[in-house]
Design a protein around this motif. Structure first.
Motif, mmCIF file in Angstrom:
data_model
loop_
_atom_site.group_PDB
_atom_site.id
_atom_site.type_symbol
_atom_site.label_atom_id
_atom_site.label_comp_id
_atom_site.label_asym_id
_atom_site.label_seq_id
_atom_site.Cartn_x
_atom_site.Cartn_y
_atom_site.Cartn_z
ATOM 1 N N SER A 34 -3.960 2.445 2.237
ATOM 2 C CA SER A 34 -4.218 1.332 3.438
ATOM 3 C C SER A 34 -5.393 0.836 3.693
ATOM 4 O O SER A 34 -5.560 -0.029 4.353
ATOM 5 C CB SER A 34 -3.538 2.063 4.756
ATOM 6 N N ALA A 35 -6.532 1.851 3.723
ATOM 7 C CA ALA A 35 -7.831 1.285 3.876
ATOM 8 C C ALA A 35 -8.197 0.386 3.090
ATOM 9 O O ALA A 35 -9.334 -0.227 3.248
ATOM 10 C CB ALA A 35 -8.443 2.379 3.623
ATOM 11 N N CYS A 36 -7.393 0.105 1.820
ATOM 12 C CA CYS A 36 -8.209 -0.770 0.856
ATOM 13 C C CYS A 36 -7.359 -2.182 1.020
ATOM 14 O O CYS A 36 -7.350 -3.279 0.358
ATOM 15 C CB CYS A 36 -7.630 -0.322 -0.425
ATOM 16 N N ALA B 99 -4.683 7.672 10.242
ATOM 17 C CA ALA B 99 -3.946 7.070 9.229
ATOM 18 C C ALA B 99 -2.970 6.443 9.729
ATOM 19 O O ALA B 99 -2.541 5.295 9.140
ATOM 20 C CB ALA B 99 -3.332 8.271 8.264
ATOM 21 N N LEU C 109 -4.288 2.881 10.866
ATOM 22 C CA LEU C 109 -4.661 1.991 9.901
ATOM 23 C C LEU C 109 -3.486 1.654 9.179
ATOM 24 O O LEU C 109 -3.701 0.261 8.859
ATOM 25 C CB LEU C 109 -5.653 2.726 8.948
ATOM 26 N N SER D 11 0.931 -1.271 0.009
ATOM 27 C CA SER D 11 -0.016 0.041 0.052
ATOM 28 C C SER D 11 0.802 1.171 -0.080
ATOM 29 O O SER D 11 0.637 2.301 -0.554
ATOM 30 C CB SER D 11 -0.855 -0.053 1.207
ATOM 31 N N LEU E 182 -3.318 6.564 3.405
ATOM 32 C CA LEU E 182 -4.421 6.381 4.057
ATOM 33 C C LEU E 182 -5.378 5.916 3.179
ATOM 34 O O LEU E 182 -5.833 4.809 3.459
ATOM 35 C CB LEU E 182 -5.221 7.609 4.722
#
Length: 381
Positions: free
Chosen positions: A349-351, A298, A301, A23, A346
Motif C-alpha cells: 500500500s505504501a507503493c 498500516a 495508509l 495492493s 503495508l
C-alpha cells in the motif's frame, strides 16, 4: 501487459479504490508464497483467518460459542482499531505523522480507568463519562504535540515517541504502586458498569460480547469524512498538509491548524484508548503499549487516509490479526505470519504512489503510440 494495467488502474475516478485493492491482492499473493514455503496450504490458512474472525463457520465450537460470538469479538477488536486509524489519518491530512497514538490511547485509558473505572457510578452515567474523559485526555496529549510543533518546531515524530515513553512509564509506576492486581500482574479490572463492552450476553443459546461503540466508530468515520470534505476546517487541514507555504500565503493560520489537527487526532486516539482498555480489555498491562496504535498506521495508509476507506481497511487488518490465533491452532502456522501479512499489506500500500506514477506514464506512452498509429493510418489513406 501495460495496456491491461492501464485499463484497470488508469481511470483517475476509480484509482483511489482500484490501486489499494490491487495492493491487497499483491500482498495476499506474496503471503500465499510465504505460507506455501512453510509447507502449508495457503487457501486453507486464509480460510482459517476468516473462521477465526467469525466470517466463516468453524468445523466445531465449544459450549456457548458460535460464529456469532467470534464475529462480535472481532467487532470488539475492530472498534479501537478504527478510532486509532482515523487518528493517524487526520494527522496525515495535515502533513503530520502521529506515531504516538499508542501513548495517547494509554493516557486516555489510564485516566478513564482510575477516575471512572474504579468508581461506583451507574452504567448510564459511567459509560458516557468514560468516552468524554477519553476524548479530553487524548485531545490534551495531541494538543501538546501540536503546540510543540507550532511553537518550537519540534518534529512531531520525535515528540510523540518521547511522550509515548513518558506515558508508558508513568502509568506503569502508578499501576505497580497503587492499582496492581497481584494475581494477573495487571491493573485492577474496571467495573462492569464502566466497561464499553457488555460481556457474555445470552443470545440464542450463545454468550456474546457486545461492543457498544462499534456503531459510534462508524458514525465518527462518516463525520470525519464530512468534516474533511465539506467544511472550512477540513479544507484548511488539507491545504496545510499539501503545502504550508501556499496555505500561509492563502491566509490560513498554519500553526493553529496544525494544533487543531493534532487535537482532533488525539481525541480520536483517546476514543481508541477507552474502547481498548475499558472495552476490548478490562485492565492495563504495565510497560506495554498497545500494538493497535502502530497497526493503525498500516490501516490509515491502506485506506488512503480516507475515513470511509479506513472502515474497510480496518476490517481487513483486524481480520488478519484476529484470525491468526485460530490459524495457528487449526493449521499449525505461527501467529507471526499474520503480522507478516499485515506488513506485506503495508509495504504494497505504501507503493501506491509509485504504482499511480507508473500507470500514468504507461497511459501517456500508450496514448502517444495510438496517436502515431492513427496518424500513420490517415497518411496511408
Amino acid at each position: 501487459m501495460k495496456k491491461f494495467f492501464v485499463k484497470i488502474l488508469g481511470n483517475e475516478k476509480t484509482q483511489n479504490i482500484a490501486i489499494p485493492l490491487f495492493s491487497i491482492l499483491l500482498s495476499l499473493i506474496v503471503g500465499m508464497i510465504v505460507i506455501g514455503a512453510l509447507g502449508k496450504y495457503p487457501l486453507t490458512a486464509y480460510a482459517n483467518l476468516l473462521q477465526g474472525s467469525g466470517l466463516l463457520p468453524k468445523p466445531q465450537y465449544s459450549a456457548y460459542q458460535g460464529m456469532l460470538t467470534d464475529f462480535t469479538s472481532f467487532l470488539n477488536m475492530m472498534t479501537p482499531m478504527l478510532f486509532a486509524a482515523l487518528a493517524v489519518a487526520v494527522a496525515l491530512k495535515a502533513g503530520l505523522f502521529n506515531i504516538g497514538v499508542s501513548g495517547q490511547m494509554l493516557a486516555a485509558g489510564f485516566i478513564a480507568t482510575i477516575t471512572v473505572g474504579y468508581s461506583t457510578l451507574a452504567a448510564p452515567i459511567a459509560k458516557p463519562l468514560v468516552l468524554l474523559i477519553g476524548i479530553v485526555a487524548g485531545m490534551a496529549v495531541g494538543a501538546l504535540i501540536g503546540f510543540l510543533k507550532y511553537r518550537f518546531n519540534i518534529n512531531e515524530v520525535v515528540s510523540s515517541i518521547m511522550i509515548n515513553y513518558i506515558v508508558q512509564y508513568l502509568t506503569s509506576f502508578f499501576i505497580n504502586t497503587r492499582y496492581m492486581d497481584e494475581i494477573s500482574r495487571q491493573s485492577l479490572a474496571v467495573s462492569d458498569a464502566s466497561r464499553l463492552t457488555i460481556m457474555e450476553v445470552p443470545i440464542g443459546g450463545l454468550r456474546v460480547d457486545i461492543p457498544l461503540c462499534i456503531v459510534l466508530a462508524v458514525l465518527v468515520a462518516v463525520v470525519m469524512k464530512f468534516l474533511l470534505d465539506r467544511t472550512r476546517l477540513g479544507f484548511e487541514i488539507k491545504a496545510v498538509g499539501a503545502s504550508r507555504n501556499a496555505a500561509r500565503y492563502a491566509g490560513i493560520n498554519v500553526g493553529k491548524t496544525m494544533v487543531v489537527s493534532m487535537m482532533i487526532s488525539g481525541a480520536l486516539a483517546g476514543l481508541a484508548g477507552v474502547t481498548y482498555y475499558l472495552g476490548y480489555l478490562q485492565s492495563i498491562q504495565p510497560k506495554v503499549l498497545a500494538s493497535t496504535g502502530f497497526d493503525a498506521i498500516a490501516v490509515a495508509l491502506l485506506g488512503n487516509s480516507n475515513p470511509v476507506g479506513i472502515i474497510f481497511s480496518s476490517f481487513l487488518i483486524t481480520g488478519v490479526t484476529k484470525g491468526s490465533s485460530y490459524m495457528n491452532s487449526a493449521s499449525g502456522i505461527e501467529t507471526e505470519i499474520g503480522s507478516v501479512i499485515t506488513g506485506l499489506i503495508l509495504l504494497f500500500s505504501a507503493c501506491g504512489a509509485f504504482v499511480r506514477y507508473e500507470v500514468k506514464k504507461w497511459k501517456a506512452e500508450l496514448e502517444e503510440t495510438e496517436g502515431k498509429a492513427e496518424k500513420a493510418g490517415k497518411e496511408a489513406r
